[in-house]
Design a protein around this motif. Structure first.
Motif, PDB file in Angstrom:
ATOM      1  N   GLN A   6       0.831  -1.158   0.046  1.00 28.61           N
ATOM      2  CA  GLN A   6       0.066  -0.095  -0.123  1.00 28.61           C
ATOM      3  C   GLN A   6       0.876   1.159  -0.053  1.00 28.61           C
ATOM      4  OE1 GLN A   6      -2.626   0.398   3.223  1.00 28.61           O
ATOM      5  NE2 GLN A   6      -4.057   1.895   2.496  1.00 28.61           N
ATOM      6  N   GLU A   7       2.127   1.212   0.918  1.00 28.16           N
ATOM      7  CA  GLU A   7       2.897   2.309   1.121  1.00 28.16           C
ATOM      8  C   GLU A   7       3.351   2.684  -0.248  1.00 28.16           C
ATOM      9  OE1 GLU A   7       4.217   0.926   5.213  1.00 28.16           O
ATOM     10  OE2 GLU A   7       5.750   1.185   3.816  1.00 28.16           O
ATOM     11  N   ALA A  10       1.250   3.871  -3.078  1.00 26.34           N
ATOM     12  CA  ALA A  10       0.818   5.235  -2.883  1.00 26.34           C
ATOM     13  C   ALA A  10       2.104   6.331  -3.347  1.00 26.34           C
ATOM     14  CB  ALA A  10       0.358   5.557  -1.604  1.00 26.34           C
ATOM     15  N   ARG A  21       1.235  15.882 -14.025  1.00 25.52           N
ATOM     16  CA  ARG A  21       0.816  17.443 -13.894  1.00 25.52           C
ATOM     17  C   ARG A  21       1.632  18.451 -14.694  1.00 25.52           C
ATOM     18  NH1 ARG A  21      -2.231  16.454  -9.349  1.00 25.52           N
ATOM     19  NH2 ARG A  21      -3.487  14.849 -10.496  1.00 25.52           N
ATOM     20  N   PHE A  91       9.347  17.841   2.675  1.00 23.61           N
ATOM     21  CA  PHE A  91       8.033  16.703   2.458  1.00 23.61           C
ATOM     22  C   PHE A  91       8.592  15.449   3.213  1.00 23.61           C
ATOM     23  CE2 PHE A  91       5.075  14.202   0.199  1.00 23.61           C
ATOM     24  CZ  PHE A  91       3.916  15.203   0.069  1.00 23.61           C
ATOM     25  N   ARG A  94       7.730  14.914   6.586  1.00 22.50           N
ATOM     26  CA  ARG A  94       6.658  14.340   6.524  1.00 22.50           C
ATOM     27  C   ARG A  94       6.166  12.976   6.419  1.00 22.50           C
ATOM     28  NH1 ARG A  94       1.735  16.872   6.541  1.00 22.50           N
ATOM     29  NH2 ARG A  94       2.178  18.769   5.225  1.00 22.50           N
ATOM     30  N   PRO A  99       4.152   5.880   9.868  1.00 22.52           N
ATOM     31  CA  PRO A  99       4.741   4.569  10.181  1.00 22.52           C
ATOM     32  C   PRO A  99       4.781   3.738   8.829  1.00 22.52           C
ATOM     33  CG  PRO A  99       2.210   4.655  10.662  1.00 22.52           C
ATOM     34  CD  PRO A  99       2.765   6.024  10.093  1.00 22.52           C
ATOM     35  N   ILE A 100       5.672   4.352   8.186  1.00 24.91           N
ATOM     36  CA  ILE A 100       6.078   3.540   6.767  1.00 24.91           C
ATOM     37  C   ILE A 100       7.509   2.845   7.184  1.00 24.91           C
ATOM     38  CG2 ILE A 100       4.624   4.764   5.252  1.00 24.91           C
ATOM     39  CD1 ILE A 100       7.299   6.090   4.493  1.00 24.91           C
TER      40      ILE A 100
ATOM     41  N   ILE B  90       4.562  21.063   1.319  1.00 26.67           N
ATOM     42  CA  ILE B  90       3.345  20.429   0.729  1.00 26.67           C
ATOM     43  C   ILE B  90       3.903  20.306  -0.804  1.00 26.67           C
ATOM     44  CG2 ILE B  90       1.663  21.750  -0.493  1.00 26.67           C
ATOM     45  CD1 ILE B  90       0.452  22.150   2.113  1.00 26.67           C
ATOM     46  N   ASP B  91       3.317  19.378  -1.683  1.00 27.12           N
ATOM     47  CA  ASP B  91       3.584  18.956  -2.839  1.00 27.12           C
ATOM     48  C   ASP B  91       3.085  19.778  -3.611  1.00 27.12           C
ATOM     49  OD1 ASP B  91       4.019  18.020  -5.507  1.00 27.12           O
ATOM     50  OD2 ASP B  91       4.434  16.045  -4.615  1.00 27.12           O
ATOM     51  N   LEU B  94       0.104  18.286  -6.349  1.00 27.21           N
ATOM     52  CA  LEU B  94      -0.787  17.355  -5.988  1.00 27.21           C
ATOM     53  C   LEU B  94      -1.836  18.385  -5.382  1.00 27.21           C
ATOM     54  CD1 LEU B  94       0.947  14.471  -3.854  1.00 27.21           C
ATOM     55  CD2 LEU B  94       0.631  14.821  -6.248  1.00 27.21           C
ATOM     56  N   GLU B  98      -5.545  14.659  -2.978  1.00 32.49           N
ATOM     57  CA  GLU B  98      -4.432  13.571  -3.312  1.00 32.49           C
ATOM     58  C   GLU B  98      -3.292  13.651  -2.106  1.00 32.49           C
ATOM     59  OE1 GLU B  98      -4.664  13.828  -7.996  1.00 32.49           O
ATOM     60  OE2 GLU B  98      -3.285  15.198  -7.050  1.00 32.49           O
ATOM     61  N   HIS B  99      -3.004  14.734  -1.364  1.00 29.85           N
ATOM     62  CA  HIS B  99      -2.226  14.817  -0.143  1.00 29.85           C
ATOM     63  C   HIS B  99      -2.724  13.940   0.816  1.00 29.85           C
ATOM     64  CE1 HIS B  99      -0.137  18.624  -1.584  1.00 29.85           C
ATOM     65  NE2 HIS B  99       0.829  18.079  -0.820  1.00 29.85           N
ATOM     66  N   LEU B 102      -2.772  10.291  -0.163  1.00 22.03           N
ATOM     67  CA  LEU B 102      -1.111   9.808   0.363  1.00 22.03           C
ATOM     68  C   LEU B 102      -0.989   9.248   1.468  1.00 22.03           C
ATOM     69  CD1 LEU B 102       1.561   9.377  -0.864  1.00 22.03           C
ATOM     70  CD2 LEU B 102       2.103  11.616  -0.443  1.00 22.03           C
ATOM     71  N   LEU B 103      -1.335  10.127   2.561  1.00 21.98           N
ATOM     72  CA  LEU B 103      -1.169   9.897   3.742  1.00 21.98           C
ATOM     73  C   LEU B 103      -1.839   8.928   4.243  1.00 21.98           C
ATOM     74  CD1 LEU B 103      -0.669  13.649   5.102  1.00 21.98           C
ATOM     75  CD2 LEU B 103       1.275  11.844   5.143  1.00 21.98           C
ATOM     76  N   ALA B 104      -3.253   8.795   3.692  1.00 24.16           N
ATOM     77  CA  ALA B 104      -4.112   7.818   4.326  1.00 24.16           C
ATOM     78  C   ALA B 104      -3.451   6.520   3.961  1.00 24.16           C
ATOM     79  CB  ALA B 104      -5.544   7.732   3.471  1.00 24.16           C
ATOM     80  N   ASP B 105      -2.777   6.233   2.939  1.00 26.61           N
ATOM     81  CA  ASP B 105      -2.296   5.016   2.415  1.00 26.61           C
ATOM     82  C   ASP B 105      -0.958   4.808   3.316  1.00 26.61           C
ATOM     83  OD1 ASP B 105      -3.818   3.961   0.564  1.00 26.61           O
ATOM     84  OD2 ASP B 105      -3.144   5.391  -1.123  1.00 26.61           O
ATOM     85  N   LEU B 106      -0.160   5.580   3.710  1.00 21.56           N
ATOM     86  CA  LEU B 106       1.027   5.771   4.473  1.00 21.56           C
ATOM     87  C   LEU B 106       0.659   5.334   5.952  1.00 21.56           C
ATOM     88  CD1 LEU B 106       3.256   8.722   3.228  1.00 21.56           C
ATOM     89  CD2 LEU B 106       3.096   6.406   2.297  1.00 21.56           C
ATOM     90  N   TYR B 107      -0.565   5.573   6.506  1.00 21.77           N
ATOM     91  CA  TYR B 107      -0.922   5.365   7.565  1.00 21.77           C
ATOM     92  C   TYR B 107      -1.660   3.985   7.598  1.00 21.77           C
ATOM     93  CZ  TYR B 107       0.612   9.449   9.804  1.00 21.77           C
ATOM     94  OH  TYR B 107       1.312  10.462  10.395  1.00 21.77           O
ATOM     95  N   HIS B 108      -1.833   3.315   6.403  1.00 23.80           N
ATOM     96  CA  HIS B 108      -2.550   1.979   6.055  1.00 23.80           C
ATOM     97  C   HIS B 108      -4.056   2.134   6.379  1.00 23.80           C
ATOM     98  CE1 HIS B 108       1.811   1.276   7.451  1.00 23.80           C
ATOM     99  NE2 HIS B 108       1.956   1.342   6.202  1.00 23.80           N
ATOM    100  N   LEU B 109      -4.566   3.105   6.248  1.00 24.46           N
ATOM    101  CA  LEU B 109      -6.120   3.096   6.494  1.00 24.46           C
ATOM    102  C   LEU B 109      -6.716   2.194   5.295  1.00 24.46           C
ATOM    103  CD1 LEU B 109      -5.867   5.736   8.030  1.00 24.46           C
ATOM    104  CD2 LEU B 109      -7.908   6.617   6.960  1.00 24.46           C
ATOM    105  N   LYS B 111      -8.711   0.791   2.309  1.00 23.28           N
ATOM    106  CA  LYS B 111      -9.262   1.721   1.024  1.00 23.28           C
ATOM    107  C   LYS B 111     -10.622   2.084   0.993  1.00 23.28           C
ATOM    108  CE  LYS B 111      -5.614   1.620  -1.732  1.00 23.28           C
ATOM    109  NZ  LYS B 111      -4.764   2.854  -2.129  1.00 23.28           N
ATOM    110  N   CYS B 150      -3.687  17.082   7.162  1.00 20.02           N
ATOM    111  CA  CYS B 150      -2.844  16.059   7.001  1.00 20.02           C
ATOM    112  C   CYS B 150      -2.501  15.362   8.555  1.00 20.02           C
ATOM    113  CB  CYS B 150      -1.643  16.603   6.488  1.00 20.02           C
ATOM    114  SG  CYS B 150      -1.763  16.757   4.483  1.00 20.02           S
TER     115      CYS B 150
END
Lengths: 259, 325
Positions: A6-7, A10, A21, A91, A94, A99-100, B90-91, B94, B98-99, B102-109, B111, B150
């Motif tokens: 997942q990480e 993403a 973009r 970034f 951040r 926790p990755i 901040i990107d 994005l 999308e920010h 991205l974080l939702a996936d990094l915190y493993h929420l 889907k 975020c």
């Protein structure tokens, strides 16, 4: 394992989104400067280059292998740039506060850079095809060329990321990059075969991993499997050693930078 | 008072390439409070914050966040905290959504859960309208709000804010302060760095003053101000009279209602127990010495005074060795 996927998914998606973009940058990524080397340099030297020296039907078919590996070189060496900007604007911190797995950011970058590089190599080979360069080993040969590109690219991207984590500013990064890439190209068999080089340059070129990669790709395009198998086996050995060295260095740089 | 301790910092030190960034930093943050790290640039606030967030390893000392050691168990700490870095993290390519994705996936929420959570956060910070625009079109205040969203995404128990209102206009600052108070209302422990005295004063339940890598004072803004001992009467003398400022100071010292007298560039700062008793004494002394007063002013101690009293300088002074950040 699911979390890991997942990480990485993403993070890789983020690189893709960024590229998509920037429409211009995307266009120039695919129609890259390396094509100009092939088209202009290749045709420019068509008559100046002696086909008996380059041992190819014409200069452009000789040059194709060099341009393929030059593409890998440029992409690889620039592969860490985005991480450098992430480091500079915070970034990366951040990302690192989440926790990755520590390796996910780096792996996503490898996946992205390698995919883009492979696409570009295909574009190069496609344009070369239009100029009459038909890979002697066919479809399977193209697959092997891509694999050689990946093997070389992994090490280069690792060097680039190590630099991104170590340099003080992106000015330093681009200076080193500019300083490295031209000598790497001239001191390799990209433009002229080793045998035709001045002795001292030939000696230096032998220590350049790029030479080994080109000398394996070239027979795949020009000659056929019989001549290619030896150099291909050789390049695998050289690249495994090269990659191991680069990955070790970049892992150290990463650990140092991440406290 | 036995409040639950959320963060426990003990004798923390960090040396960068031989240069000491922080030394002997110890404090406790209670669960559910807004805790401030106040100090000038380069004082060591950000270093302290980064160690607590597991982004830096301390050279010495220990720190735990919700009982987890930041060096031994960084994974557990990262699962419990949210981070709001300074604005530029901040990107720009994005979108806001999308920010958060991205974080939702990094915190493993899962889907299935993340779209609902993302909408909820966008609504909370009033960014629904701009959610699908790239962040480069956002104003400073909007980027800050995205940052906060975020930081809240993992539903953290502790949230770290790094200079939350740096470079924002007044209105955006006030709005961000409201959000920060809102975090506390949700039971989240907030740890923030700031170099704005008014921000620390208005927002923080308790704070530490950090200067030169060391803790100079610790307490609630009220306690710190009270700790200075009394209110302040400032006397301004006309320029011609400045030569006699010491005589006037000497005449005032020893008066029962006066705690301390210090000379300033334009006159005297007199620390007093009650202004009612002191003002007549000051006027009387000035009269007796025929010393003309230009201006006289009385104020409760401000956090500025606390800062000066503990560090020996004002927070805005520039130092040759002050590092960036």
């Amino acid at each position: 394992m699911n979390e890991y996927r997942q990480e990485i998914g993403a993070l890789t998606m983020r690189w893709v989104r960024r590229l998509s973009r920037e429409k211009f940058s995307m266009l120039f990524t695919l129609v890259q400067p390396m094509l100009f080397w092939l088209i202009f340099f290749g045709n420019l030297f068509q008559r100046a280059a002696d086909v008996r020296v380059v041992q190819a039907p014409n200069y452009i078919s000789f040059l194709a292998a060099g341009v393929v590996i030059m593409t890998v070189l440029n992409n690889g060496l620039a592969g860490g740039v985005d991480l450098l900007f992430d480091k500079e604007n915070g970034f990366l911190e951040r990302l690192m506060s989440t926790p990755i797995h520590r390796s996910s950011v780096i792996l996503s970058r490898f996946i992205f850079v390698m995919t883009i590089t492979s696409l570009q190599v295909l574009v190069i080979l496609g344009v070369a095809y239009l100029f009459g360069v038909r890979p002697a080993t066919g479809f399977l040969g193209v697959v092997v060329i891509l694999l050689i590109g990946l093997l070389f690219g992994v090490g280069l991207t690792a060097i680039s990321m190590a630099m991104a984590f170590s340099v003080k500013s992106h000015g330093d990064f681009f200076s080193v990059l500019g300083f490295l890439s031209l000598p790497m190209i001239f001191l390799s068999s990209a433009l002229v075969p080793l045998a035709a080089m001045p002795t001292w340059m030939g000696v230096l070129a032998r220590f350049n991993p790029m030479t080994w990669a080109i000398d394996a790709v070239r027979p795949l395009i020009l000659s056929g499997w019989a001549e290619a198998l030896g150099p291909v086996a050789m390049v695998v050995v050289v690249m495994v050693a090269f990659d191991a060295l680069c990955l070790y260095g970049s892992a150290r740089a990463f650990r140092r930078a991440m406290g | 008072m036995d409040r639950a301790v959320a963060i426990d910092v003990s004798k923390l030190g960090k040396v960068f390439d031989g240069a000491t960034a922080i030394e002997d930093i110890s404090f406790q943050v209670f669960a559910g409070e807004i805790f401030g790290l106040l100090g000038p640039n380069g004082a060591g606030k950000s270093t302290t914050l980064r160690i607590l967030m597991t982004l830096l390893r301390p050279t010495s000392g220990q720190a735990t966040v919700l009982g987890h050691d930041v060096v031994q168990e960084p994974e557990q700490v990262r699962r419990l905290i949210g981070y709001v870095p300074q604005e530029r993290a901040i990107d720009r390519f994005l979108t806001g959504r999308e920010h958060l994705q991205l974080l939702a996936d990094l915190y493993h929420l899962p889907k299935a859960e993340s779209p609902r959570r993302i909408d909820e956060l966008l609504r909370l910070v009033d960014l629904e309208d701009k959610a699908d625009q790239p962040a480069k079109t956002y104003s400073g205040g909007m980027k800050r709000k995205l940052d906060i969203a975020c930081g809240l995404l993992p539903n953290p128990k502790v949230i770290f804010l790094d200079e939350p209102t740096l470079g924002l206009d007044v209105q955006s600052r006030l709005r961000i302060w409201d959000y920060v108070r809102g975090l506390r209302a949700r039971g989240i422990t907030v740890v923030m760095t700031t170099n704005y005295l008014d921000e620390a004063d208005q927002l923080c339940d308790r704070l530490v003053i950090i200067d030169g890598g060391r803790i100079k004072a610790l307490g609630s803004p009220g306690e710190l101000k009270a700790g200075l001992g009394g209110d302040i009467v400032s006397v301004t003398l006309s320029t011609a009279e400045m030569g006699r400022v010491e005589t006037l100071a000497a005449a005032l010292k020893g008066h029962p209602a006066i705690r301390a007298v210090s000379t300033t560039q334009t006159g005297l700062d007199i620390r007093v127990e009650s202004p009612e008793k002191t003002l007549p004494a000051v006027l009387e002394a000035a009269n007796r010495l025929a010393c003309r007063l230009e201006f006289i002013e009385y104020h409760r101690p401000r956090l500025d005074d606390v800062f000066v009293a503990h560090t020996g300088h004002a927070i805005r002074e520039e130092f040759p060795n002050a590092e960036e950040e």
